[in-house]
Design a protein around this motif. Structure first.
Motif, PDB file in Angstrom:
ATOM      1  N   GLU A  80     -17.915  -2.851  74.329  1.00 51.12           N
ATOM      2  CA  GLU A  80     -17.722  -2.692  75.771  1.00 51.12           C
ATOM      3  C   GLU A  80     -17.486  -1.229  76.162  1.00 51.12           C
ATOM      4  O   GLU A  80     -16.793  -0.486  75.467  1.00 51.12           O
ATOM      5  CB  GLU A  80     -16.528  -3.531  76.243  1.00 51.12           C
ATOM      6  N   LYS A  81     -18.087  -0.844  77.282  1.00 47.31           N
ATOM      7  CA  LYS A  81     -17.961   0.499  77.865  1.00 47.31           C
ATOM      8  C   LYS A  81     -18.627   1.575  77.009  1.00 47.31           C
ATOM      9  O   LYS A  81     -18.495   2.764  77.310  1.00 47.31           O
ATOM     10  CB  LYS A  81     -16.493   0.855  78.111  1.00 47.31           C
ATOM     11  N   ARG A  82     -19.299   1.148  75.952  1.00 44.78           N
ATOM     12  CA  ARG A  82     -20.017   2.115  75.107  1.00 44.78           C
ATOM     13  C   ARG A  82     -21.502   1.754  75.011  1.00 44.78           C
ATOM     14  O   ARG A  82     -22.359   2.620  75.166  1.00 44.78           O
ATOM     15  CB  ARG A  82     -19.405   2.163  73.702  1.00 44.78           C
ATOM     16  N   PHE A  83     -21.778   0.512  74.704  1.00 41.36           N
ATOM     17  CA  PHE A  83     -23.157   0.102  74.420  1.00 41.36           C
ATOM     18  C   PHE A  83     -23.583  -1.070  75.289  1.00 41.36           C
ATOM     19  O   PHE A  83     -22.764  -1.905  75.687  1.00 41.36           O
ATOM     20  CB  PHE A  83     -23.288  -0.317  72.953  1.00 41.36           C
ATOM     21  N   VAL A  84     -24.883  -1.148  75.501  1.00 41.81           N
ATOM     22  CA  VAL A  84     -25.517  -2.355  76.013  1.00 41.81           C
ATOM     23  C   VAL A  84     -26.029  -3.133  74.811  1.00 41.81           C
ATOM     24  O   VAL A  84     -26.751  -2.580  73.964  1.00 41.81           O
ATOM     25  CB  VAL A  84     -26.682  -2.018  76.958  1.00 41.81           C
ATOM     26  N   GLY A 115     -28.122   1.668  77.327  1.00 36.74           N
ATOM     27  CA  GLY A 115     -29.218   0.733  77.533  1.00 36.74           C
ATOM     28  C   GLY A 115     -30.576   1.391  77.405  1.00 36.74           C
ATOM     29  O   GLY A 115     -30.719   2.608  77.519  1.00 36.74           O
ATOM     30  N   VAL A 116     -31.593   0.580  77.129  1.00 39.75           N
ATOM     31  CA  VAL A 116     -32.965   1.071  76.997  1.00 39.75           C
ATOM     32  C   VAL A 116     -33.636   0.998  78.363  1.00 39.75           C
ATOM     33  O   VAL A 116     -33.713  -0.085  78.962  1.00 39.75           O
ATOM     34  CB  VAL A 116     -33.757   0.234  75.969  1.00 39.75           C
ATOM     35  N   ARG A 117     -34.102   2.124  78.854  1.00 38.58           N
ATOM     36  CA  ARG A 117     -34.753   2.161  80.161  1.00 38.58           C
ATOM     37  C   ARG A 117     -36.016   1.306  80.142  1.00 38.58           C
ATOM     38  O   ARG A 117     -36.871   1.468  79.269  1.00 38.58           O
ATOM     39  CB  ARG A 117     -35.113   3.606  80.547  1.00 38.58           C
ATOM     40  N   GLY A 118     -36.122   0.396  81.105  1.00 37.10           N
ATOM     41  CA  GLY A 118     -37.278  -0.495  81.167  1.00 37.10           C
ATOM     42  C   GLY A 118     -37.118  -1.738  80.329  1.00 37.10           C
ATOM     43  O   GLY A 118     -37.968  -2.632  80.364  1.00 37.10           O
ATOM     44  N   GLY A 119     -36.036  -1.795  79.539  1.00 39.03           N
ATOM     45  CA  GLY A 119     -35.781  -2.994  78.734  1.00 39.03           C
ATOM     46  C   GLY A 119     -36.164  -2.841  77.288  1.00 39.03           C
ATOM     47  O   GLY A 119     -36.958  -1.961  76.914  1.00 39.03           O
ATOM     48  N   GLY A 150     -27.372  10.013  71.119  1.00 32.52           N
ATOM     49  CA  GLY A 150     -27.614  10.503  72.464  1.00 32.52           C
ATOM     50  C   GLY A 150     -27.924   9.340  73.395  1.00 32.52           C
ATOM     51  O   GLY A 150     -28.011   8.185  72.965  1.00 32.52           O
ATOM     52  N   PRO A 151     -28.097   9.603  74.697  1.00 30.90           N
ATOM     53  CA  PRO A 151     -28.432   8.545  75.651  1.00 30.90           C
ATOM     54  C   PRO A 151     -29.688   7.776  75.217  1.00 30.90           C
ATOM     55  O   PRO A 151     -30.701   8.372  74.853  1.00 30.90           O
ATOM     56  CB  PRO A 151     -28.668   9.312  76.954  1.00 30.90           C
ATOM     57  N   GLY A 152     -29.597   6.457  75.245  1.00 30.89           N
ATOM     58  CA  GLY A 152     -30.716   5.619  74.825  1.00 30.89           C
ATOM     59  C   GLY A 152     -30.827   5.439  73.326  1.00 30.89           C
ATOM     60  O   GLY A 152     -31.691   4.694  72.850  1.00 30.89           O
ATOM     61  N   GLY A 153     -29.963   6.102  72.553  1.00 27.96           N
ATOM     62  CA  GLY A 153     -29.992   5.948  71.109  1.00 27.96           C
ATOM     63  C   GLY A 153     -29.592   4.546  70.687  1.00 27.96           C
ATOM     64  O   GLY A 153     -28.789   3.881  71.362  1.00 27.96           O
ATOM     65  N   LEU A 154     -30.153   4.077  69.582  1.00 27.47           N
ATOM     66  CA  LEU A 154     -29.947   2.705  69.144  1.00 27.47           C
ATOM     67  C   LEU A 154     -29.069   2.628  67.900  1.00 27.47           C
ATOM     68  O   LEU A 154     -29.191   3.438  66.975  1.00 27.47           O
ATOM     69  CB  LEU A 154     -31.286   2.031  68.827  1.00 27.47           C
ATOM     70  N   LEU A 155     -28.205   1.622  67.903  1.00 34.59           N
ATOM     71  CA  LEU A 155     -27.415   1.231  66.729  1.00 34.59           C
ATOM     72  C   LEU A 155     -27.831  -0.170  66.327  1.00 34.59           C
ATOM     73  O   LEU A 155     -27.831  -1.078  67.172  1.00 34.59           O
ATOM     74  CB  LEU A 155     -25.916   1.255  67.071  1.00 34.59           C
ATOM     75  N   LEU A 156     -28.210  -0.355  65.062  1.00 33.23           N
ATOM     76  CA  LEU A 156     -28.479  -1.704  64.553  1.00 33.23           C
ATOM     77  C   LEU A 156     -27.373  -2.076  63.583  1.00 33.23           C
ATOM     78  O   LEU A 156     -27.146  -1.383  62.592  1.00 33.23           O
ATOM     79  CB  LEU A 156     -29.839  -1.802  63.871  1.00 33.23           C
ATOM     80  N   LEU A 157     -26.702  -3.170  63.904  1.00 32.82           N
ATOM     81  CA  LEU A 157     -25.592  -3.667  63.100  1.00 32.82           C
ATOM     82  C   LEU A 157     -26.027  -4.962  62.430  1.00 32.82           C
ATOM     83  O   LEU A 157     -26.295  -5.965  63.099  1.00 32.82           O
ATOM     84  CB  LEU A 157     -24.381  -3.912  64.005  1.00 32.82           C
TER      85      LEU A 157
END
Length: 388
Positions: free
Chosen positions: A307-311, A379-383, A263-270
């Protein structure tokens, strides 16, 4: 116990007449200050002169197969490969037929297609849980440990699991997708320590069986499944040591699936081994004997796929730690060999030793990298503040 074939090393070659192939090998190795029949730990001891022609014609594939055949030895393979790679000897040797065939195959087919996805599981990860239980630490982590504060392999691997969970910001009740879950070490750790529910997928039957056993009673589901079949929603996605099997033709697809699962703001760690340059092939010996259809991504390839998917919120390189990890695995492997020798032959012994030590040399030479990349959908809101 299997009925294993007898493997006998040939005696050291002596008083041989130099061929053109030997002179070529000698000149090439000298550029890395490596001598034939020298006395230093990184020098080569020639047992059978057939190694020269095999190396001349086959390049790294012929060189590795010659070692497996017992045609040459070296006291410190890790030091040898550190020198060879630091001096770019593989590039100076030029392309050999096996590499041209790899390039042709890459143009014609998708080597990491769904149909071929389970091949590496059968050839490498299904070699036997006995082997990997002796090689690895108690968490059965078959990826780079984190040695910032650790002094032993077990601590380095547990610190790596803790680092991953901290970067993902796991909270009780979250749902975590582990793509390439291995023997379930991260899934077990995340469920026990952070109270999350985990779905882990693997293409290895042996891994799946042991992962289900170790995660019994926890909110963990282990599936024997290709990642392209996943279509569910998760709070977090992690992939440790699996992206090396995805292939450059499929990087966009991998990112699409991870994006769709979050979902929005969700994180992927690669967490992946990385190449310092963009390539479409891997070392022919590694591809044939260790990781079929494997290929290392570059920074450019990962960034383009995202690109166009993740920050991209964080990019952490601790590739030098893989040297210590591989040397620890090698020590474990050699210590356990008397037991393992009841199940594997001497040619396998030499193959696996060569694999572990040539890879250690590659990381020591900084020819190969290890990255943990944190990507956020939108992206993560606020950084994002990355733990280390």
């Amino acid at each position: 116990m299997r009925n294993l074939p007898v493997f006998t090393l040939p005696p050291l070659a002596a008083n041989r007449r130099q061929t053109w192939a030997e002179r070529w090998c000698r000149r090439l190795l000298a550029q890395a200050d490596v001598q034939l029949d020298g006395e230093r730990p990184h020098d080569l001891q020639v047992r059978d002169p057939r190694m020269f022609r095999a190396t001349l014609l086959g390049g790294s594939l012929g060189f590795g197969e010659s070692y497996m055949n017992g045609w040459w030895d070296c006291q410190r393979l890790d030091a040898l490969f550190t020198r060879l790679l630091s001096h770019g000897i593989d590039a100076r040797a030029g392309r050999r037929p096996a590499q041209w065939l790899q390039l042709l195959r890459d143009r014609l087919i998708n080597a990491q297609s769904r149909r071929r996805a389970f091949q590496v599981g059968r050839q490498h990860y299904d070699l036997g849980n006995l082997l990997y239980s002796r090689l690895l630490d108690p968490t059965m982590s078959y990826s780079c440990g984190y040695w910032a504060r650790a002094r032993d392999l077990a601590t380095a691997q547990r610190d790596k699991l803790a680092l991953i969970c901290a970067k993902l910001g796991l909270q009780p009740g979250m749902r975590l997708l582990d793509i390439g879950c291995g023997w379930g070490g991260l899934a077990e750790y995340a469920a026990r320590e952070h109270g999350v529910r985990v779905v882990g997928v693997t293409i290895s039957q042996e891994q799946a069986a042991l992962a289900r056993e170790r995660c019994a009673g926890l909110p963990v589901e282990i599936r024997l499944q290709d990642y392209r079949s996943i279509d569910e929603r998760f709070d977090r996605v992690v992939s440790v040591g699996m992206f090396e099997h995805v292939g450059h033709r499929n990087y966009q697809r991998f990112m699409e699936i991870a994006y769709r699962c979050l979902g929005p703001g969700g994180l992927l760690l690669l967490h992946t081994i990385g190449n310092s340059y963009t390539a479409s092939t891997v070392d022919p010996w590694i591809e044939k004997y260790i990781f079929p259809n494997g290929i290392l991504p570059s920074v450019q390839q990962i960034a383009r796929a995202a690109e166009k998917r993740f920050v991209i919120e964080d990019w952490h390189n601790f590739g030098a730690d893989y040297d210590r990890t591989l040397m620890s695995w090698h020590a474990n492997f050699e210590h356990a060999w008397p037991e393992l020798a009841l199940h594997y032959d001497e040619r396998f012994h030499r193959m696996f030793r060569y694999y572990l030590l040539c890879c250690a040399g590659a990381f020591r030479a900084r020819d190969t990298q290890l990255w943990q990349v944190v990507l956020a959908r939108g992206g993560v809101r606020g950084g994002y503040r990355a733990p280390r």
